[in-house]
Design a protein around this motif. Structure first.
Motif, short mmCIF file in Angstrom:
data_model
loop_
_atom_site.label_atom_id
_atom_site.label_comp_id
_atom_site.label_asym_id
_atom_site.label_seq_id
_atom_site.Cartn_x
_atom_site.Cartn_y
_atom_site.Cartn_z
N THR A 189 0.49 -0.98 0.29
CA THR A 189 -0.02 0.08 0.09
C THR A 189 0.73 1.36 0.49
N VAL A 190 2.16 0.64 0.91
CA VAL A 190 2.67 2.57 1.59
C VAL A 190 3.35 2.85 -0.24
N ALA A 191 3.84 1.66 -1.05
CA ALA A 191 5.09 1.55 -2.20
C ALA A 191 3.36 2.15 -3.13
N THR A 192 2.92 1.18 -2.88
CA THR A 192 1.73 1.83 -4.45
C THR A 192 1.22 3.51 -4.41
N ASP A 193 1.60 3.92 -3.00
CA ASP A 193 1.30 5.59 -2.56
C ASP A 193 2.44 6.22 -2.82
N ALA A 194 3.60 5.53 -2.75
CA ALA A 194 4.66 6.41 -3.50
C ALA A 194 4.87 6.97 -4.66
N THR A 195 5.02 5.52 -5.06
CA THR A 195 4.36 5.39 -6.38
C THR A 195 4.23 6.33 -7.21
N VAL A 240 5.37 9.09 -9.71
CA VAL A 240 5.58 9.42 -10.25
C VAL A 240 4.45 10.88 -11.46
N ALA A 241 3.47 11.02 -10.48
CA ALA A 241 2.46 12.44 -10.27
C ALA A 241 3.97 13.20 -10.55
N ARG A 242 4.94 13.70 -9.09
CA ARG A 242 5.18 14.30 -9.23
C ARG A 242 7.09 14.51 -9.83
N LEU A 243 7.69 12.95 -10.93
CA LEU A 243 8.15 13.98 -11.72
C LEU A 243 7.99 13.62 -13.02
N ALA A 244 6.76 13.02 -13.32
CA ALA A 244 5.86 12.83 -14.64
C ALA A 244 4.89 14.12 -15.02
N ILE A 283 1.82 13.07 -14.51
CA ILE A 283 0.95 11.94 -14.53
C ILE A 283 0.13 11.04 -14.07
N LYS A 284 -1.00 11.82 -13.84
CA LYS A 284 -1.62 10.40 -12.85
C LYS A 284 -2.09 9.03 -13.10
N VAL A 285 -1.33 8.29 -11.87
CA VAL A 285 -1.31 7.09 -12.48
C VAL A 285 -2.37 6.76 -11.76
N ALA A 286 -3.40 5.90 -12.53
CA ALA A 286 -4.83 5.06 -11.23
C ALA A 286 -3.59 3.83 -10.49
N LYS A 287 -4.99 3.89 -9.43
CA LYS A 287 -4.14 3.06 -8.06
C LYS A 287 -4.14 1.27 -8.66
N PRO A 288 -4.99 1.30 -9.42
CA PRO A 288 -4.61 -0.46 -9.58
C PRO A 288 -3.30 -0.64 -10.07
N ALA A 289 -2.88 0.24 -11.64
CA ALA A 289 -2.14 0.47 -11.90
C ALA A 289 -0.99 0.72 -12.08
N ALA A 290 -1.27 1.05 -10.80
CA ALA A 290 0.53 1.21 -9.50
C ALA A 290 0.49 0.19 -8.62
N LYS A 291 -0.89 -0.64 -8.35
CA LYS A 291 -0.40 -1.28 -7.62
C LYS A 291 0.10 -2.87 -8.29
N SER A 292 -0.34 -2.80 -9.66
CA SER A 292 -0.32 -3.69 -10.09
C SER A 292 1.75 -3.75 -10.33
N ALA A 293 1.82 -2.39 -10.76
CA ALA A 293 3.45 -2.28 -11.43
C ALA A 293 3.87 -2.55 -9.73
N VAL A 294 3.70 -2.41 -8.93
CA VAL A 294 4.14 -2.17 -7.12
C VAL A 294 4.47 -4.32 -7.20
N LYS A 295 3.07 -4.72 -7.30
CA LYS A 295 3.32 -6.03 -6.86
C LYS A 295 4.42 -6.74 -8.00
N GLU A 296 4.58 -6.21 -9.55
CA GLU A 296 5.50 -6.91 -10.44
C GLU A 296 6.51 -6.51 -9.69
N SER A 297 7.10 -5.48 -9.77
CA SER A 297 8.91 -4.64 -9.05
C SER A 297 9.49 -5.77 -7.82
N LEU A 298 8.13 -6.24 -6.59
CA LEU A 298 8.50 -6.47 -5.59
C LEU A 298 8.22 -7.88 -5.80
N ALA A 299 7.89 -8.86 -6.38
CA ALA A 299 7.86 -10.04 -7.25
C ALA A 299 9.09 -10.17 -7.62
N ASN A 300 10.37 -9.48 -8.78
CA ASN A 300 11.19 -9.13 -9.33
C ASN A 300 12.40 -8.96 -8.17
#
Lengths: 164, 254
Positions: free
Chosen positions: A130-136, A140-144, A146-163
């Protein structure tokens, strides 16, 4: 030798007085006292014999009693030994049972604790996600911008955590 | 020989039995028989306290009676018990007569008289013993008592000769019994008297003779006094023992 030269005049006196005094000695001492003396001795030796036989009997009795006492003592000792070993066995069994019960309780507690630890870890992991999603989203909002939707962020975090 | 002289003390003239002329004057011999009787009674009396734990006098008397008891039992056997009073009286009467006759009372001016040194006395005692043997023998065995003279296993052709020899030896018994005691007592007393006279006359003959004769005689006298005490006991014992053995012949007949 007066024994011969005086024989004629003195033999009658000698014989008579000897008979008189010998008879007195015979009846008073021989007949009167000697039987009493011998009676006393007989009674004494009889008493001694009786005492000795009584002592013999007493010793035999004592021996017998000691024998009996020894047998009883041995029996008692054996019984006591049996009691002790029985008690020992019982105590050992009891303590074994107790130890087993305690072991079981401890095992259960350990298991519960393990489960709790696992649960806590899952919770913590989810929190991290959760924290990582929020942080992501934030990064992303600050750097690019772009407003990333929460599910997309979550899946990305999940992916990178899994890796990761 | 003076010590063997019989002196009437009282009753010399009128003490005659009836008109037989048999004089029974109370002599010094009779006096010492009386003293012996009194001493014996007093001595044995101390053994009759019948205590279970005896005093020393009782032990002394009891050892004497058991001594005679053993003697009689071993020579006659179990049925000899009825002769113990006689044998004991015989023994102790002779023993005390011998011992009292040895007392050194001459120092005090009193002369002890040894009545056992007179064959009239020892003869009477021997005759009593012999009479008991005859009475018991004929009482118990009747005429079978004569088989005493033919010992077991005598060949029949030897029997008459053996019987004569045995009869003589049997008849000699009272004499040997009486003479043995009389001679032993008299010999001892004479020996002491002779040695004592050596002591006195040796001493009177001067110092040299005194040293050579009197001193050894004196020493010898001391030793012989001890020997006489022994003889006094042994002769009393022998008299009692032989009496018991002779009674055994009559009682058990072989």
């Amino acid at each position: 030798m007066p024994q011969i030269s005086q024989l004629a005049e003195t033999f009658s006196s000698q014989i008579v007085w000897l008979l008189v005094f010998f008879a007195i000695t015979y009846f008073i001492v021989g007949r009167g006292m000697v039987p009493r003396v011998m009676d006393t001795m007989d009674r004494r030796s009889k008493q001694i014999a009786d005492d000795i036989s009584a002592a013999h009997a007493a010793r035999e009795q004592a021996d017998k009693e000691e024998e009996a006492w020894r047998a009883r003592e041995n029996e008692n000792r054996a019984r006591a030994q049996a009691l002790i070993s029985e008690a020992k066995a019982e105590a050992a069994a009891k303590s074994e049972k107790k130890i087993a019960a305690a072991q079981k309780r401890l095992d259960k507690k350990l298991e519960e604790a393990d489960e709790r630890i696992a649960a806590s870890r899952n919770d913590a992991l989810e929190e991290i996600e959760t924290v990582a999603t929020d942080a992501t989203q934030d990064i992303v909002a600050r750097l690019a911008g772009i407003k990333v939707a929460k599910p997309a962020a979550k899946s990305a975090v999940k992916e990178s955590l899994a890796n990761g | 020989m003076y010590q063997f002289t019989i002196k009437p003390l009282f009753g010399t003239e009128e003490w005659e039995l009836g008109s037989t002329g048999v004089n029974i004057a109370f002599t010094n011999s009779a006096l010492w028989m009386m003293i012996t009787t009194i001493v014996v009674i007093a001595f044995v009396q101390m053994g009759t306290k019948q205590q279970m734990i005896p005093g020393r006098w009782q032990v002394a008397v009891e050892s004497l009676t058991s001594f005679i008891d053993n003697l009689v039992q071993s020579s006659i056997g179990a049925q000899g018990r009825k002769y113990i009073p006689y044998v004991f009286t015989l023994f102790i009467f002779i023993l005390f007569g011998n011992l009292l006759g040895l007392l050194p009372l001459g120092v005090l001016g009193v002369h002890p008289f040894t009545f056992t040194s007179h064959f009239t006395v020892t003869g009477v005692l021997a005759v009593i013993s012999f009479s008991i043997v005859l009475l018991v023998g004929f009482w118990k065995h009747g005429f079978k008592f004569f088989t005493l003279f033919v010992p077991h296993g005598t060949p029949i052709f030897m029997a008459p000769l053996i019987a004569v020899v045995e009869f003589i030896s049997f008849m000699v018994r009272p004499f040997s019994l009486a003479l043995r005691l009389f001679v032993a007592m008299m010999a001892g007393h004479i020996l002491l008297e002779v040695l004592a006279s050596f002591v006195v006359s040796g001493g009177l003959a001067g110092l040299g003779f005194g040293a050579i004769v009197s001193l050894p005689s004196m020493l010898l006298m001391i030793v012989i006094c001890a020997l006489e005490l022994l003889v006094a006991g042994i002769q009393a014992y022998v008299f009692a023992l032989l009496t018991a053995l002779y009674i055994n012949d009559a009682e058990n007949l072989h």
